[in-house]
Design a protein around this motif. Structure first.
Motif, PDB file in Angstrom:
ATOM      1  N   ARG A 110      10.496 -77.940  76.009  1.00 39.23           N
ATOM      2  CA  ARG A 110       9.781 -78.514  74.869  1.00 39.23           C
ATOM      3  C   ARG A 110       8.483 -77.756  74.661  1.00 39.23           C
ATOM      4  O   ARG A 110       8.149 -76.840  75.409  1.00 39.23           O
ATOM      5  N   GLY A 111       7.748 -78.160  73.633  1.00 43.42           N
ATOM      6  CA  GLY A 111       6.431 -77.565  73.388  1.00 43.42           C
ATOM      7  C   GLY A 111       6.494 -76.337  72.523  1.00 43.42           C
ATOM      8  O   GLY A 111       7.551 -75.884  72.084  1.00 43.42           O
ATOM      9  N   ARG A 112       5.300 -75.771  72.255  1.00 39.20           N
ATOM     10  CA  ARG A 112       5.224 -74.581  71.418  1.00 39.20           C
ATOM     11  C   ARG A 112       5.691 -73.356  72.196  1.00 39.20           C
ATOM     12  O   ARG A 112       5.850 -73.406  73.431  1.00 39.20           O
ATOM     13  N   ILE A 113       5.899 -72.253  71.492  1.00 40.91           N
ATOM     14  CA  ILE A 113       6.380 -71.021  72.108  1.00 40.91           C
ATOM     15  C   ILE A 113       5.207 -70.059  72.318  1.00 40.91           C
ATOM     16  O   ILE A 113       4.479 -69.739  71.381  1.00 40.91           O
ATOM     17  N   VAL A 114       5.008 -69.614  73.545  1.00 40.06           N
ATOM     18  CA  VAL A 114       3.984 -68.630  73.889  1.00 40.06           C
ATOM     19  C   VAL A 114       4.641 -67.589  74.779  1.00 40.06           C
ATOM     20  O   VAL A 114       5.325 -67.934  75.747  1.00 40.06           O
ATOM     21  N   ASP A 115       4.430 -66.307  74.473  1.00 36.33           N
ATOM     22  CA  ASP A 115       5.071 -65.230  75.242  1.00 36.33           C
ATOM     23  C   ASP A 115       6.579 -65.430  75.317  1.00 36.33           C
ATOM     24  O   ASP A 115       7.207 -65.247  76.367  1.00 36.33           O
ATOM     25  N   HIS A 116       7.169 -65.861  74.195  1.00 37.07           N
ATOM     26  CA  HIS A 116       8.620 -66.025  74.079  1.00 37.07           C
ATOM     27  C   HIS A 116       9.173 -67.114  74.995  1.00 37.07           C
ATOM     28  O   HIS A 116      10.356 -67.079  75.371  1.00 37.07           O
ATOM     29  N   ARG A 118       8.982 -71.546  75.870  1.00 40.44           N
ATOM     30  CA  ARG A 118       8.457 -72.875  75.609  1.00 40.44           C
ATOM     31  C   ARG A 118       7.428 -73.249  76.673  1.00 40.44           C
ATOM     32  O   ARG A 118       7.601 -72.930  77.849  1.00 40.44           O
ATOM     33  N   THR A 119       6.363 -73.921  76.272  1.00 41.99           N
ATOM     34  CA  THR A 119       5.255 -74.184  77.197  1.00 41.99           C
ATOM     35  C   THR A 119       5.473 -75.414  78.069  1.00 41.99           C
ATOM     36  O   THR A 119       4.653 -75.698  78.940  1.00 41.99           O
ATOM     37  N   GLU A 120       6.550 -76.172  77.854  1.00 42.37           N
ATOM     38  CA  GLU A 120       6.781 -77.366  78.659  1.00 42.37           C
ATOM     39  C   GLU A 120       8.195 -77.388  79.231  1.00 42.37           C
ATOM     40  O   GLU A 120       9.149 -76.981  78.568  1.00 42.37           O
ATOM     41  N   ARG A 121       8.287 -77.872  80.477  1.00 42.27           N
ATOM     42  CA  ARG A 121       9.572 -78.097  81.123  1.00 42.27           C
ATOM     43  C   ARG A 121       9.592 -79.532  81.642  1.00 42.27           C
ATOM     44  O   ARG A 121       8.739 -79.930  82.435  1.00 42.27           O
ATOM     45  N   THR A 134       3.417 -78.267  82.264  1.00 35.78           N
ATOM     46  CA  THR A 134       2.796 -77.657  81.091  1.00 35.78           C
ATOM     47  C   THR A 134       2.147 -76.347  81.487  1.00 35.78           C
ATOM     48  O   THR A 134       1.360 -76.300  82.447  1.00 35.78           O
ATOM     49  N   MET A 135       2.464 -75.289  80.767  1.00 33.78           N
ATOM     50  CA  MET A 135       1.892 -73.974  81.037  1.00 33.78           C
ATOM     51  C   MET A 135       0.620 -73.834  80.212  1.00 33.78           C
ATOM     52  O   MET A 135       0.668 -73.822  78.988  1.00 33.78           O
ATOM     53  N   LYS A 140      -2.472 -70.961  84.626  1.00 38.44           N
ATOM     54  CA  LYS A 140      -2.547 -72.328  85.143  1.00 38.44           C
ATOM     55  C   LYS A 140      -1.310 -73.124  84.761  1.00 38.44           C
ATOM     56  O   LYS A 140      -0.796 -73.035  83.664  1.00 38.44           O
ATOM     57  N   LEU A 141      -0.850 -73.920  85.716  1.00 41.59           N
ATOM     58  CA  LEU A 141       0.277 -74.831  85.501  1.00 41.59           C
ATOM     59  C   LEU A 141      -0.158 -76.228  85.902  1.00 41.59           C
ATOM     60  O   LEU A 141      -0.823 -76.402  86.928  1.00 41.59           O
ATOM     61  N   SER A 142       0.224 -77.225  85.113  1.00 42.37           N
ATOM     62  CA  SER A 142      -0.097 -78.600  85.486  1.00 42.37           C
ATOM     63  C   SER A 142       1.130 -79.473  85.295  1.00 42.37           C
ATOM     64  O   SER A 142       1.944 -79.255  84.410  1.00 42.37           O
ATOM     65  N   LEU A 143       1.249 -80.462  86.172  1.00 46.68           N
ATOM     66  CA  LEU A 143       2.352 -81.417  86.114  1.00 46.68           C
ATOM     67  C   LEU A 143       1.787 -82.798  85.811  1.00 46.68           C
ATOM     68  O   LEU A 143       0.789 -83.212  86.411  1.00 46.68           O
ATOM     69  N   SER A 144       2.425 -83.503  84.899  1.00 44.64           N
ATOM     70  CA  SER A 144       1.978 -84.848  84.567  1.00 44.64           C
ATOM     71  C   SER A 144       3.180 -85.755  84.363  1.00 44.64           C
ATOM     72  O   SER A 144       4.302 -85.292  84.141  1.00 44.64           O
ATOM     73  N   LEU A 145       2.923 -87.050  84.473  1.00 43.22           N
ATOM     74  CA  LEU A 145       3.935 -88.028  84.129  1.00 43.22           C
ATOM     75  C   LEU A 145       4.100 -88.005  82.621  1.00 43.22           C
ATOM     76  O   LEU A 145       3.112 -87.940  81.880  1.00 43.22           O
TER      77      LEU A 145
END
Length: 207
Positions: A110-116, A118-121, A134-135, A140-145
């Motif tokens: 999911r999320g927008r596309i950056v460097d080809h 998706r910014t979310e898994r 979220t990239m 930096k990478l962050s994980l959230s509920l």
């Protein structure tokens, strides 16, 4: 919980490590070099203190007066947590918790596309809840509920610059809300970090 990484890119090492703040290895990330079809194996280490006994009575010895034979011995028990089988032209596979699944069976993009990419898994935790990696920025990478508040679960702090001060070590921070599924968090982190690095390499090659 803070874990210290041996490198920003664990998969570039034959054996990468996550260490505790006390310096004990908590996880090994073993990635033997192969021309293609690399498989990474993650091991968890549990350090066990053997209590010192005399007969059936526990004998407490002060650290100042302790002799080598009085000191607790440290045993290390290793458990294979997961294997990640990386592929370039077909889905990678992740073997974890007795299951062998493709990346598409675990993650939704999911999320927008950056460097080809998706910014979310998004994936489901062992507790049945939905979590999202979220990239952010470049490294930096962050994980959230995956709720309205986006409750923070974990964050990767990459190695800091070393121009005016000593270069900081990369750190993986896990909040108390995520400690119950630490194995799964680390496995998904390693996969998502590798995925993003691969896509960035491809994007750079196209420039």
């Amino acid at each position: 919980m803070l874990l210290l990484l041996s490198s920003d890119s664990l998969l570039s090492e034959h054996v990468g490590t996550f260490k505790s703040e006390e310096g004990q290895v908590v996880y090994d990330v073993v990635s033997p070099w192969k021309l293609k079809g690399k498989t990474t194996t993650i091991y968890r280490h549990q350090h066990v203190n053997d209590t010192v006994t005399q007969g059936s009575t526990y004998r407490r010895v002060s650290m100042e007066k302790a002799r080598p034979q009085d000191m607790p011995s440290i045993k290390e028990e290793s458990t294979k947590v997961a294997e990640i089988e990386f592929h370039t032209y077909r889905p990678s596979r992740i073997r974890f918790g007795g299951q062998d699944l493709s990346e598409h069976e675990i993650f939704a993009s999911r999320g927008r596309i950056v460097d080809h990419i998706r910014t979310e898994r998004v994936f489901h935790g062992t507790d049945g809840k939905e979590y999202v990696w979220t990239m952010q920025e470049r490294t930096k990478l962050s994980l959230s509920l995956n709720n309205d508040d986006r409750t923070p679960i974990a964050i990767f702090h990459p190695r800091g610059p070393g121009i005016l001060r000593a270069e900081s070590q990369p750190v993986f921070e896990v909040y108390p809300e995520g400690e119950h599924m630490l194995d799964l968090i680390l496995v998904t982190f390693i996969f998502v970090q590798s995925l993003r690095k691969e896509h960035r390499t491809r994007a750079t090659a196209l420039i």
